[in-house]
Design a protein around this motif. Sequence first.
Motif, PDB file in Angstrom:
ATOM      1  N   UNK A 211      27.854 -43.972  38.911  1.00  0.00           N
ATOM      2  CA  UNK A 211      27.511 -42.566  39.105  1.00  0.00           C
ATOM      3  C   UNK A 211      25.991 -42.516  39.087  1.00  0.00           C
ATOM      4  N   UNK A 212      25.379 -42.186  40.238  1.00  0.00           N
ATOM      5  CA  UNK A 212      23.943 -42.354  40.355  1.00  0.00           C
ATOM      6  C   UNK A 212      23.252 -41.065  40.815  1.00  0.00           C
ATOM      7  N   UNK A 213      22.524 -40.406  39.929  1.00  0.00           N
ATOM      8  CA  UNK A 213      21.746 -39.226  40.338  1.00  0.00           C
ATOM      9  C   UNK A 213      20.599 -39.626  41.263  1.00  0.00           C
ATOM     10  N   UNK A 214      20.311 -38.736  42.223  1.00  0.00           N
ATOM     11  CA  UNK A 214      19.218 -38.977  43.160  1.00  0.00           C
ATOM     12  C   UNK A 214      18.476 -37.670  43.413  1.00  0.00           C
ATOM     13  N   UNK A 215      17.670 -37.658  44.444  1.00  0.00           N
ATOM     14  CA  UNK A 215      16.838 -36.492  44.748  1.00  0.00           C
ATOM     15  C   UNK A 215      17.687 -35.302  45.203  1.00  0.00           C
ATOM     16  N   UNK A 216      17.112 -34.107  45.127  1.00  0.00           N
ATOM     17  CA  UNK A 216      17.736 -32.870  45.622  1.00  0.00           C
ATOM     18  C   UNK A 216      19.051 -32.537  44.918  1.00  0.00           C
ATOM     19  N   UNK A 217      19.163 -32.886  43.632  1.00  0.00           N
ATOM     20  CA  UNK A 217      20.356 -32.574  42.836  1.00  0.00           C
ATOM     21  C   UNK A 217      21.610 -33.191  43.442  1.00  0.00           C
ATOM     22  N   UNK A 218      21.458 -34.340  44.074  1.00  0.00           N
ATOM     23  CA  UNK A 218      22.578 -35.052  44.680  1.00  0.00           C
ATOM     24  C   UNK A 218      22.906 -36.273  43.820  1.00  0.00           C
ATOM     25  N   UNK A 219      24.185 -36.543  43.675  1.00  0.00           N
ATOM     26  CA  UNK A 219      24.658 -37.730  42.961  1.00  0.00           C
ATOM     27  C   UNK A 219      25.637 -38.473  43.851  1.00  0.00           C
TER      28      UNK A 219
END
Length: 436
Positions: A211-219
Amino acid sequence: MSNAYDVIINGASVAGCTAALLYARQGARVALLERRSDMDAHKVLCTHYIQASAYAVMAETGLDKVLEKAGALPNTAHYWTRWGWIKPPHDGDSAHGYSVRRATLDPLLRRLAADTEGVDLKLGHAVNELLFEDGRVVGVAGTAGEEAFSLRARLVVGADGKESTVARLAGTPAEMAENGRFSYFAYFRGLPRQAGDAARVYYLEPDNAYVMPMEDDVTVIAAIVSKQRLGEFKADLEGAYLNFIRSLPEAPDIDSAERISKIIGTVNYPLISREPSGSGYALIGDAALASDPLAAVGCAWAMQSAQWLVSESAAAVTGGGEGLDAALESYSVRHGAETGPHHHLIADYAAARPFNEIEEFSFSAAARDPLMAAHFHSFGSRLMTVEEFLSPEVVAHMERVNGHGLSEEVLRQLTGEDVTGTGDEAAENEYAGATR
Protein backbone atom coordinates in the motif's frame (compact mmCIF):
# COMPACT_ATOMS: atom_id res chain seq x y z
CA MET A 1 21.91 18.16 -35.32
CA SER A 2 23.40 15.93 -38.01
CA ASN A 3 23.08 12.16 -38.06
CA ALA A 4 26.43 11.68 -36.25
CA TYR A 5 26.55 11.61 -32.44
CA ASP A 6 28.80 10.52 -29.63
CA VAL A 7 26.04 8.40 -28.08
CA ILE A 8 22.73 7.04 -29.33
CA ILE A 9 20.28 5.98 -26.60
CA ASN A 10 17.26 3.91 -27.56
CA GLY A 11 14.50 4.46 -25.02
CA ALA A 12 13.55 7.77 -23.36
CA SER A 13 12.28 6.47 -20.05
CA VAL A 14 14.00 6.40 -16.64
CA ALA A 15 17.31 4.81 -17.65
CA GLY A 16 17.60 6.48 -21.04
CA CYS A 17 16.77 10.00 -19.89
CA THR A 18 19.16 9.71 -16.93
CA ALA A 19 21.98 8.56 -19.19
CA ALA A 20 21.25 11.31 -21.73
CA LEU A 21 21.39 13.98 -19.03
CA LEU A 22 24.64 12.69 -17.57
CA TYR A 23 26.38 12.16 -20.93
CA ALA A 24 25.40 15.62 -22.18
CA ARG A 25 26.74 17.25 -19.02
CA GLN A 26 30.06 15.57 -19.81
CA GLY A 27 30.05 17.25 -23.23
CA ALA A 28 28.70 14.37 -25.32
CA ARG A 29 26.34 14.81 -28.27
CA VAL A 30 23.39 12.53 -27.52
CA ALA A 31 20.56 11.27 -29.71
CA LEU A 32 17.76 10.13 -27.38
CA LEU A 33 15.29 8.00 -29.33
CA GLU A 34 11.78 7.10 -28.20
CA ARG A 35 9.45 4.92 -30.28
CA ARG A 36 6.35 6.59 -28.79
CA SER A 37 5.40 10.01 -30.15
CA ASP A 38 3.72 11.38 -27.01
CA MET A 39 5.93 13.43 -24.68
CA ASP A 40 3.70 12.35 -21.78
CA ALA A 41 3.86 8.60 -22.51
CA HIS A 42 4.73 6.54 -19.46
CA LYS A 43 5.25 3.00 -18.29
CA VAL A 44 2.14 1.41 -16.80
CA LEU A 45 3.51 -1.66 -14.98
CA CYS A 46 5.69 -0.27 -12.20
CA THR A 47 6.00 -0.41 -8.41
CA HIS A 48 6.15 3.43 -8.21
CA TYR A 49 8.90 3.32 -5.57
CA ILE A 50 12.36 4.77 -6.29
CA GLN A 51 14.76 3.26 -3.76
CA ALA A 52 17.06 5.46 -1.69
CA SER A 53 20.07 3.93 -3.45
CA ALA A 54 19.32 6.22 -6.41
CA TYR A 55 19.10 9.44 -4.40
CA ALA A 56 22.64 10.55 -5.32
CA VAL A 57 21.83 10.21 -9.03
CA MET A 58 18.60 12.16 -8.64
CA ALA A 59 20.45 14.92 -6.78
CA GLU A 60 23.14 15.02 -9.47
CA THR A 61 20.60 15.41 -12.27
CA GLY A 62 18.33 17.79 -10.34
CA LEU A 63 15.44 15.35 -10.56
CA ASP A 64 14.99 15.38 -6.79
CA LYS A 65 13.95 19.03 -6.75
CA VAL A 66 11.70 18.56 -9.79
CA LEU A 67 9.95 15.61 -8.13
CA GLU A 68 9.47 17.44 -4.83
CA LYS A 69 7.92 20.36 -6.70
CA ALA A 70 5.54 17.90 -8.38
CA GLY A 71 4.48 16.52 -5.00
CA ALA A 72 6.38 13.21 -5.01
CA LEU A 73 6.71 11.82 -1.48
CA PRO A 74 10.07 11.12 0.17
CA ASN A 75 9.62 7.46 0.97
CA THR A 76 10.09 4.93 3.71
CA ALA A 77 8.23 1.71 4.48
CA HIS A 78 6.75 -0.41 7.26
CA TYR A 79 6.79 -4.18 6.75
CA TRP A 80 4.21 -6.65 8.08
CA THR A 81 5.49 -10.10 9.06
CA ARG A 82 4.17 -12.97 11.19
CA TRP A 83 6.31 -11.54 14.01
CA GLY A 84 4.58 -8.16 13.76
CA TRP A 85 5.46 -4.89 12.05
CA ILE A 86 8.99 -3.85 11.12
CA LYS A 87 8.97 -0.07 11.58
CA PRO A 88 12.33 1.52 10.79
CA PRO A 89 13.06 4.79 12.62
CA HIS A 90 12.64 7.64 10.15
CA ASP A 91 13.18 11.38 10.23
CA GLY A 92 13.67 14.15 7.72
CA ASP A 93 17.39 13.43 7.45
CA SER A 94 17.00 9.71 6.77
CA ALA A 95 18.14 8.35 3.43
CA HIS A 96 15.18 8.16 1.08
CA GLY A 97 13.98 7.87 -2.45
CA TYR A 98 10.59 8.97 -3.77
CA SER A 99 7.16 7.45 -4.29
CA VAL A 100 5.66 8.80 -7.49
CA ARG A 101 3.40 7.68 -10.31
CA ARG A 102 5.07 6.98 -13.63
CA ALA A 103 2.51 9.29 -15.23
CA THR A 104 4.26 12.05 -13.29
CA LEU A 105 7.86 10.76 -13.34
CA ASP A 106 8.35 9.87 -17.00
CA PRO A 107 7.23 13.17 -18.59
CA LEU A 108 9.18 15.21 -16.02
CA LEU A 109 12.36 13.26 -16.65
CA ARG A 110 11.89 13.34 -20.41
CA ARG A 111 11.47 17.13 -20.40
CA LEU A 112 14.49 17.52 -18.13
CA ALA A 113 16.56 15.59 -20.64
CA ALA A 114 15.13 17.41 -23.65
CA ASP A 115 15.97 20.78 -22.11
CA THR A 116 19.61 19.79 -21.58
CA GLU A 117 22.10 21.20 -24.08
CA GLY A 118 23.58 18.40 -26.15
CA VAL A 119 20.52 16.12 -25.99
CA ASP A 120 18.53 15.67 -29.19
CA LEU A 121 15.23 14.02 -28.20
CA LYS A 122 13.65 12.23 -31.16
CA LEU A 123 10.10 11.10 -30.40
CA GLY A 124 8.34 8.61 -32.67
CA HIS A 125 11.64 7.00 -33.74
CA ALA A 126 11.48 3.20 -33.79
CA VAL A 127 14.80 1.34 -34.10
CA ASN A 128 14.62 -1.85 -36.16
CA GLU A 129 18.25 -2.33 -37.23
CA LEU A 130 21.73 -1.99 -35.76
CA LEU A 131 24.52 -0.83 -38.04
CA PHE A 132 27.72 -2.89 -37.85
CA GLU A 133 31.27 -2.42 -39.08
CA ASP A 134 33.76 -5.27 -38.59
CA GLY A 135 31.42 -6.85 -36.06
CA ARG A 136 31.09 -3.66 -34.00
CA VAL A 137 27.87 -1.69 -33.48
CA VAL A 138 28.31 1.78 -34.99
CA GLY A 139 24.75 3.07 -35.26
CA VAL A 140 21.06 2.38 -35.66
CA ALA A 141 18.45 2.55 -38.39
CA GLY A 142 14.68 2.59 -38.25
CA THR A 143 11.54 4.50 -39.06
CA ALA A 144 9.99 7.76 -37.88
CA GLY A 145 6.43 7.73 -39.11
CA GLU A 146 6.72 6.82 -42.77
CA GLU A 147 10.29 8.09 -43.06
CA ALA A 148 13.44 6.01 -42.68
CA PHE A 149 16.34 7.25 -40.58
CA SER A 150 19.93 6.21 -39.96
CA LEU A 151 22.19 7.49 -37.17
CA ARG A 152 25.80 6.75 -36.26
CA ALA A 153 27.65 7.06 -32.96
CA ARG A 154 30.65 5.77 -31.05
CA LEU A 155 28.31 4.08 -28.57
CA VAL A 156 24.76 2.74 -28.84
CA VAL A 157 22.90 2.32 -25.54
CA GLY A 158 19.88 0.07 -25.11
CA ALA A 159 17.59 1.65 -22.52
CA ASP A 160 14.57 -0.01 -24.08
CA GLY A 161 13.25 -2.28 -21.38
CA LYS A 162 13.13 -5.99 -20.62
CA GLU A 163 12.24 -6.82 -24.24
CA SER A 164 15.17 -4.69 -25.44
CA THR A 165 15.38 -4.21 -29.21
CA VAL A 166 19.08 -3.33 -28.98
CA ALA A 167 19.83 -6.53 -27.05
CA ARG A 168 17.83 -8.64 -29.50
CA LEU A 169 19.44 -7.13 -32.59
CA ALA A 170 22.91 -7.42 -31.03
CA GLY A 171 22.28 -11.08 -30.25
CA THR A 172 22.89 -10.64 -26.53
CA PRO A 173 22.04 -13.87 -24.71
CA ALA A 174 19.56 -13.66 -21.84
CA GLU A 175 19.23 -15.66 -18.65
CA MET A 176 15.65 -16.03 -17.49
CA ALA A 177 14.23 -17.01 -14.10
CA GLU A 178 10.59 -17.89 -13.55
CA ASN A 179 8.54 -15.61 -11.33
CA GLY A 180 6.24 -17.61 -9.07
CA ARG A 181 3.89 -14.68 -8.46
CA PHE A 182 1.55 -12.53 -10.52
CA SER A 183 0.59 -8.93 -9.79
CA TYR A 184 -2.49 -6.71 -9.93
CA PHE A 185 -2.81 -3.16 -8.65
CA ALA A 186 -5.17 -0.19 -8.69
CA TYR A 187 -5.09 3.50 -7.74
CA PHE A 188 -7.25 4.99 -4.99
CA ARG A 189 -7.82 8.64 -4.06
CA GLY A 190 -8.70 9.77 -0.55
CA LEU A 191 -7.55 6.59 1.20
CA PRO A 192 -6.89 7.16 4.93
CA ARG A 193 -3.16 6.87 5.55
CA GLN A 194 -2.52 4.53 8.46
CA ALA A 195 1.23 5.12 8.66
CA GLY A 196 1.55 8.70 7.44
CA ASP A 197 3.36 8.74 4.12
CA ALA A 198 5.14 5.42 4.75
CA ALA A 199 4.42 2.54 2.40
CA ARG A 200 3.08 -0.65 3.96
CA VAL A 201 4.58 -3.87 2.62
CA TYR A 202 3.06 -7.24 3.54
CA TYR A 203 5.04 -10.50 3.63
CA LEU A 204 2.28 -13.11 3.82
CA GLU A 205 4.38 -16.12 2.77
CA PRO A 206 4.04 -16.78 -0.09
CA ASP A 207 1.73 -13.91 -1.07
CA ASN A 208 2.67 -10.24 -0.79
CA ALA A 209 1.03 -6.84 -1.02
CA TYR A 210 1.91 -3.19 -0.75
CA VAL A 211 0.00 0.00 0.00
CA MET A 212 1.94 3.00 -1.27
CA PRO A 213 0.93 6.66 -0.85
CA MET A 214 1.99 8.99 -3.65
CA GLU A 215 1.39 12.51 -4.91
CA ASP A 216 -2.05 14.15 -5.25
CA ASP A 217 -3.60 12.09 -2.41
CA VAL A 218 -3.32 8.95 -4.55
CA THR A 219 -2.37 5.53 -3.19
CA VAL A 220 -1.50 2.46 -5.23
CA ILE A 221 -2.40 -0.91 -3.73
CA ALA A 222 -0.86 -4.05 -5.20
CA ALA A 223 -1.68 -7.72 -4.74
CA ILE A 224 1.39 -9.83 -5.54
CA VAL A 225 0.12 -13.36 -5.33
CA SER A 226 1.42 -16.90 -5.76
CA LYS A 227 0.49 -18.41 -9.12
CA GLN A 228 -1.24 -21.20 -7.21
CA ARG A 229 -4.11 -18.70 -6.83
CA LEU A 230 -4.15 -17.56 -10.46
CA GLY A 231 -7.37 -19.43 -11.25
CA GLU A 232 -9.18 -17.56 -8.48
CA PHE A 233 -8.18 -14.18 -9.97
CA LYS A 234 -8.92 -15.23 -13.55
CA ALA A 235 -12.40 -16.34 -12.57
CA ASP A 236 -13.28 -13.02 -10.90
CA LEU A 237 -10.52 -10.42 -11.02
CA GLU A 238 -12.52 -7.64 -9.39
CA GLY A 239 -13.80 -9.78 -6.55
CA ALA A 240 -10.53 -11.63 -5.93
CA TYR A 241 -8.45 -8.43 -5.87
CA LEU A 242 -10.80 -6.54 -3.54
CA ASN A 243 -11.23 -9.52 -1.21
CA PHE A 244 -7.47 -10.03 -1.05
CA ILE A 245 -6.88 -6.39 -0.08
CA ARG A 246 -9.68 -6.43 2.50
CA SER A 247 -8.16 -9.57 4.08
CA LEU A 248 -4.77 -7.95 4.78
CA PRO A 249 -3.79 -7.50 8.43
CA GLU A 250 -4.87 -3.99 9.49
CA ALA A 251 -6.21 -3.67 5.95
CA PRO A 252 -6.50 -0.30 4.21
CA ASP A 253 -10.07 1.02 4.21
CA ILE A 254 -10.58 0.85 0.46
CA ASP A 255 -14.36 1.13 0.83
CA SER A 256 -13.99 4.69 2.14
CA ALA A 257 -11.84 5.76 -0.82
CA GLU A 258 -12.46 6.34 -4.52
CA ARG A 259 -10.90 3.88 -6.93
CA ILE A 260 -9.70 5.96 -9.87
CA SER A 261 -8.32 3.25 -12.15
CA LYS A 262 -9.16 -0.15 -13.47
CA ILE A 263 -7.31 -3.12 -11.98
CA ILE A 264 -3.99 -3.35 -13.85
CA GLY A 265 -1.47 -6.16 -13.87
CA THR A 266 0.29 -9.09 -15.43
CA VAL A 267 0.20 -12.84 -14.83
CA ASN A 268 3.73 -13.52 -16.12
CA TYR A 269 6.78 -11.37 -15.37
CA PRO A 270 9.96 -13.46 -15.66
CA LEU A 271 13.25 -12.11 -14.35
CA ILE A 272 15.71 -11.43 -17.19
CA SER A 273 19.45 -10.70 -16.98
CA ARG A 274 21.86 -9.95 -19.82
CA GLU A 275 25.53 -9.15 -20.25
CA PRO A 276 25.51 -5.35 -19.86
CA SER A 277 27.80 -4.51 -22.79
CA GLY A 278 29.22 -5.72 -26.07
CA SER A 279 31.26 -4.36 -28.94
CA GLY A 280 30.08 -0.78 -29.44
CA TYR A 281 26.94 -1.05 -27.30
CA ALA A 282 25.75 -1.15 -23.69
CA LEU A 283 22.52 -2.02 -21.89
CA ILE A 284 21.08 -0.16 -18.90
CA GLY A 285 17.94 -0.41 -16.79
CA ASP A 286 15.62 -3.33 -17.49
CA ALA A 287 17.43 -4.02 -20.76
CA ALA A 288 20.38 -5.22 -18.67
CA LEU A 289 18.50 -6.61 -15.69
CA ALA A 290 14.76 -6.93 -15.09
CA SER A 291 14.41 -8.17 -11.53
CA ASP A 292 11.28 -9.03 -9.53
CA PRO A 293 8.95 -6.01 -9.23
CA LEU A 294 8.25 -7.01 -5.62
CA ALA A 295 11.74 -5.79 -4.69
CA ALA A 296 11.01 -2.36 -6.23
CA VAL A 297 14.54 -1.97 -7.58
CA GLY A 298 13.67 -1.23 -11.22
CA CYS A 299 13.63 2.58 -11.21
CA ALA A 300 16.62 2.91 -8.88
CA TRP A 301 18.77 0.45 -10.81
CA ALA A 302 17.75 2.15 -14.05
CA MET A 303 19.14 5.46 -12.77
CA GLN A 304 22.16 3.88 -11.13
CA SER A 305 23.13 1.73 -14.14
CA ALA A 306 22.95 4.87 -16.30
CA GLN A 307 25.29 6.63 -13.87
CA TRP A 308 27.67 3.64 -13.74
CA LEU A 309 27.85 3.53 -17.54
CA VAL A 310 28.45 7.27 -17.91
CA SER A 311 31.10 7.39 -15.20
CA GLU A 312 33.01 4.54 -16.82
CA SER A 313 32.66 5.57 -20.47
CA ALA A 314 32.10 9.33 -20.84
CA ALA A 315 35.78 10.17 -21.23
CA ALA A 316 36.20 7.56 -23.96
CA VAL A 317 32.99 8.60 -25.73
CA THR A 318 33.88 12.30 -25.82
CA GLY A 319 37.57 11.67 -26.43
CA GLY A 320 37.27 10.06 -29.84
CA GLY A 321 36.43 6.53 -28.72
CA GLU A 322 39.90 5.51 -27.55
CA GLY A 323 39.62 3.12 -24.63
CA LEU A 324 35.89 2.58 -25.09
CA ASP A 325 36.10 -1.22 -25.12
CA ALA A 326 37.94 -1.24 -21.79
CA ALA A 327 35.44 1.27 -20.40
CA LEU A 328 32.49 -0.92 -21.40
CA GLU A 329 34.13 -3.95 -19.80
CA SER A 330 34.61 -1.94 -16.59
CA TYR A 331 30.94 -1.02 -16.69
CA SER A 332 29.92 -4.66 -17.05
CA VAL A 333 32.07 -5.66 -14.08
CA ARG A 334 30.67 -2.85 -11.96
CA HIS A 335 27.08 -3.63 -12.92
CA GLY A 336 27.55 -7.25 -11.91
CA ALA A 337 29.19 -6.36 -8.61
CA GLU A 338 26.53 -3.80 -7.68
CA THR A 339 23.43 -5.79 -8.64
CA GLY A 340 24.42 -9.46 -8.84
CA PRO A 341 24.27 -10.54 -5.16
CA HIS A 342 21.05 -8.58 -4.57
CA HIS A 343 19.43 -10.00 -7.70
CA HIS A 344 20.41 -13.53 -6.70
CA LEU A 345 18.47 -13.19 -3.44
CA ILE A 346 15.55 -11.47 -5.16
CA ALA A 347 15.30 -14.18 -7.82
CA ASP A 348 15.41 -16.91 -5.19
CA TYR A 349 12.52 -15.35 -3.26
CA ALA A 350 10.56 -14.86 -6.51
CA ALA A 351 9.90 -18.61 -6.47
CA ALA A 352 6.95 -17.76 -4.16
CA ARG A 353 8.13 -19.88 -1.26
CA PRO A 354 7.86 -19.36 2.49
CA PHE A 355 10.81 -17.75 4.28
CA ASN A 356 13.99 -19.77 4.61
CA GLU A 357 15.93 -19.91 7.87
CA ILE A 358 18.05 -16.82 7.20
CA GLU A 359 14.98 -14.78 6.23
CA GLU A 360 13.09 -15.91 9.33
CA PHE A 361 16.11 -14.99 11.45
CA SER A 362 16.56 -11.49 9.98
CA PHE A 363 12.86 -10.58 9.64
CA SER A 364 12.06 -11.66 13.19
CA ALA A 365 15.01 -9.67 14.57
CA ALA A 366 13.93 -6.59 12.62
CA ALA A 367 10.39 -6.85 14.01
CA ARG A 368 11.75 -7.01 17.57
CA ASP A 369 14.53 -4.42 17.54
CA PRO A 370 14.66 -0.83 16.16
CA LEU A 371 18.34 -1.15 15.31
CA MET A 372 17.66 -4.24 13.21
CA ALA A 373 14.59 -2.56 11.69
CA ALA A 374 16.79 0.29 10.44
CA HIS A 375 19.39 -2.20 9.20
CA PHE A 376 16.71 -4.24 7.41
CA HIS A 377 15.26 -1.15 5.71
CA SER A 378 18.70 0.05 4.59
CA PHE A 379 19.33 -3.31 2.97
CA GLY A 380 15.92 -3.29 1.28
CA SER A 381 16.73 0.21 0.01
CA ARG A 382 19.91 -1.29 -1.55
CA LEU A 383 22.17 0.97 0.52
CA MET A 384 24.43 -1.88 1.63
CA THR A 385 25.88 -5.08 0.27
CA VAL A 386 24.70 -8.57 1.13
CA GLU A 387 27.93 -9.09 3.06
CA GLU A 388 27.28 -5.99 5.14
CA PHE A 389 23.72 -7.07 5.84
CA LEU A 390 24.86 -10.43 7.22
CA SER A 391 28.20 -9.44 8.71
CA PRO A 392 29.32 -11.42 11.79
CA GLU A 393 28.57 -8.47 14.11
CA VAL A 394 25.07 -8.08 12.70
CA VAL A 395 24.31 -11.80 12.95
CA ALA A 396 25.56 -11.74 16.55
CA HIS A 397 23.18 -8.90 17.32
CA MET A 398 20.31 -10.80 15.70
CA GLU A 399 21.15 -13.81 17.86
CA ARG A 400 20.89 -11.68 20.98
CA VAL A 401 17.59 -10.12 19.85
CA ASN A 402 16.01 -13.44 18.84
CA GLY A 403 17.35 -15.42 21.76
CA HIS A 404 18.73 -18.12 19.48
CA GLY A 405 21.22 -18.56 16.67
CA LEU A 406 21.27 -19.95 13.17
CA SER A 407 21.86 -23.62 12.50
CA GLU A 408 25.44 -24.78 12.08
CA GLU A 409 24.77 -25.63 8.41
CA VAL A 410 23.53 -22.12 7.63
CA LEU A 411 26.41 -20.52 9.54
CA ARG A 412 28.83 -22.58 7.49
CA GLN A 413 27.16 -21.30 4.32
CA LEU A 414 27.46 -17.71 5.52
CA THR A 415 31.05 -17.87 6.75
CA GLY A 416 32.59 -20.69 4.78
CA GLU A 417 33.93 -22.05 8.05
CA ASP A 418 33.03 -24.85 10.44
CA VAL A 419 31.76 -22.72 13.32
CA THR A 420 29.08 -22.99 15.98
CA GLY A 421 28.68 -19.26 16.73
CA THR A 422 28.75 -15.99 14.89
CA GLY A 423 30.36 -13.57 17.26
CA ASP A 424 30.78 -12.64 20.89
CA GLU A 425 29.16 -10.02 23.05
CA ALA A 426 31.99 -7.54 22.49
CA ALA A 427 31.56 -7.72 18.71
CA GLU A 428 27.82 -7.27 19.00
CA ASN A 429 28.19 -4.31 21.35
CA GLU A 430 30.74 -2.73 19.02
CA TYR A 431 28.27 -2.98 16.14
CA ALA A 432 25.38 -1.60 18.18
CA GLY A 433 27.44 1.35 19.43
CA ALA A 434 28.71 2.21 15.96
CA THR A 435 25.26 2.23 14.37
CA ARG A 436 23.18 4.03 16.99
